[in-house]
Design an enzyme around this catalytic site. Structure first.
Site, PDB file in Angstrom:
ATOM      1  N   HIS A 108       0.755  -1.123   0.076  1.00 31.59           N
ATOM      2  CA  HIS A 108      -0.020   0.044  -0.097  1.00 31.59           C
ATOM      3  C   HIS A 108       0.926   1.306   0.119  1.00 31.59           C
ATOM      4  O   HIS A 108       1.908   1.295   0.724  1.00 31.59           O
ATOM      5  CB  HIS A 108      -1.055   0.141   1.240  1.00 31.59           C
ATOM      6  N   ASP A 149      -6.935  -3.266   3.856  1.00 33.60           N
ATOM      7  CA  ASP A 149      -5.762  -2.603   4.461  1.00 33.60           C
ATOM      8  C   ASP A 149      -5.909  -2.553   5.922  1.00 33.60           C
ATOM      9  O   ASP A 149      -5.313  -1.704   6.521  1.00 33.60           O
ATOM     10  CB  ASP A 149      -5.841  -1.177   4.059  1.00 33.60           C
TER      11      ASP A 149
HETATM   12  C1  GRF Z   1       1.143   0.515  -6.151  1.00 41.17           C
HETATM   13  O1  GRF Z   1       1.068   1.928  -5.785  1.00 41.17           O
HETATM   14  C2  GRF Z   1       0.711  -0.298  -5.068  1.00 41.17           C
HETATM   15  O2  GRF Z   1       1.201   0.316  -3.902  1.00 41.17           O
HETATM   16  C3  GRF Z   1      -0.794  -0.269  -4.991  1.00 41.17           C
HETATM   17  O3  GRF Z   1      -1.163  -0.303  -6.612  1.00 41.17           O
HETATM   18  C4  GRF Z   1      -0.101   0.349  -7.270  1.00 41.17           C
HETATM   19  C5  GRF Z   1       0.415  -0.862  -8.251  1.00 41.17           C
HETATM   20  O4  GRF Z   1       1.286  -0.039  -9.023  1.00 41.17           O
HETATM   21  N1  GRF Z   1      -1.539  -1.399  -4.234  1.00 41.17           N
HETATM   22  P1  GRF Z   1       1.724  -0.989 -10.359  1.00 41.17           P
HETATM   23  O5  GRF Z   1       0.303  -1.428 -11.027  1.00 41.17           O
HETATM   24  O6  GRF Z   1       2.452  -2.172 -10.030  1.00 41.17           O
HETATM   25  O7  GRF Z   1       2.330  -0.086 -11.485  1.00 41.17           O
END
Ligand code: GRF
Length: 196
Positions: A108, A149
């Site tokens: 997160h 979360d």
């Molecule tokens: C990240 O910011 C992660 O923390 C959240 O979703 C985003 C995923 O980014 N859970 P990506 O699709 O891996 O580029």
């Protein structure tokens, strides 16, 4: 250790995990990638790495139970030991959480318990952090339970919010940090520093 990664969109976190495995920073293998979104870059990234990948969505099944049954079947087929949610926009069914109890993690882009919960994803998180004039933000990796979360936090890294940060500059910096942090924390899980 066989890892399954679930992702819905860009898959840059997935890529960081794959790269970490390929360059042996992580002593494990991404054995399967699952997405609820057929257009997800995550599926394309997996295909490019010759990693089995599945588009599995509730739209294809008559019920969440049937979707979960299919997901469980796939996880079983690839002898998955650990599940990593990397930008997966759906809740995992309780039957999956029960079977992989303690072995499902999520990343997160903030310091939970702040800026978490339903609706707190993507730019919503960084907009809220900037609006609240926070001096610090960061990345949290936590176990997944049946509420968004709120599972046990296993690792956090704190980052400074700069005075001239916009939600966009902050989002970019946090995502970059996620890529390193994922490798560090998954290595710690594999080394037994974080119990499974
Ligand atoms: C990240 O910011 C992660 O923390 C959240 O979703 C985003 C995923 O980014 N859970 P990506 O699709 O891996 O580029």
């Amino acid at each position: 250790m066989n890892i399954a990664v679930f992702a819905s969109h860009g898959g840059s976190d997935l890529q960081a995990i794959i790269d970490g495995c390929n360059n042996h920073a992580i002593d494990a293998k991404v054995v399967v990638v699952i997405s609820n979104n057929s257009d997800s870059m995550a599926l394309q990234r997996a295909a490019k790495e010759n990693i089995p990948n599945y588009h599995l969505s509730s739209r294809q099944y008559d019920s969440e139970e049937l979707l979960a049954k299919k997901i469980l079947q796939v996880l079983d087929e690839y002898s998955v030991d650990m599940i990593f949610l990397a930008g997966y926009m759906r809740m995992l069914h309780t039957s999956i959480l029960e079977k992989y109890n303690n072995r499902v993690f999520n990343i997160h882009p903030a310091l939970l318990p702040k800026y978490g919960g339903k609706g707190m994803y993507g730019m919503n998180v960084h907009n809220a952090v900037i609006a609240a004039k926070e001096k610090e933000t960061g990345v949290t990796i936590h176990r997944v339970n049946a509420e968004y979360d709120s599972g046990e936090i296993v690792a956090q890294t704190v980052m400074k919010v700069n005075e001239d940060d916009t939600p966009e500059t902050l989002a970019a910096r946090v995502l970059e940090r996620e890529h390193e942090f994922l490798v560090e924390v998954i290595s710690d899980i594999i080394a037994g520093k974080i119990a499974l």
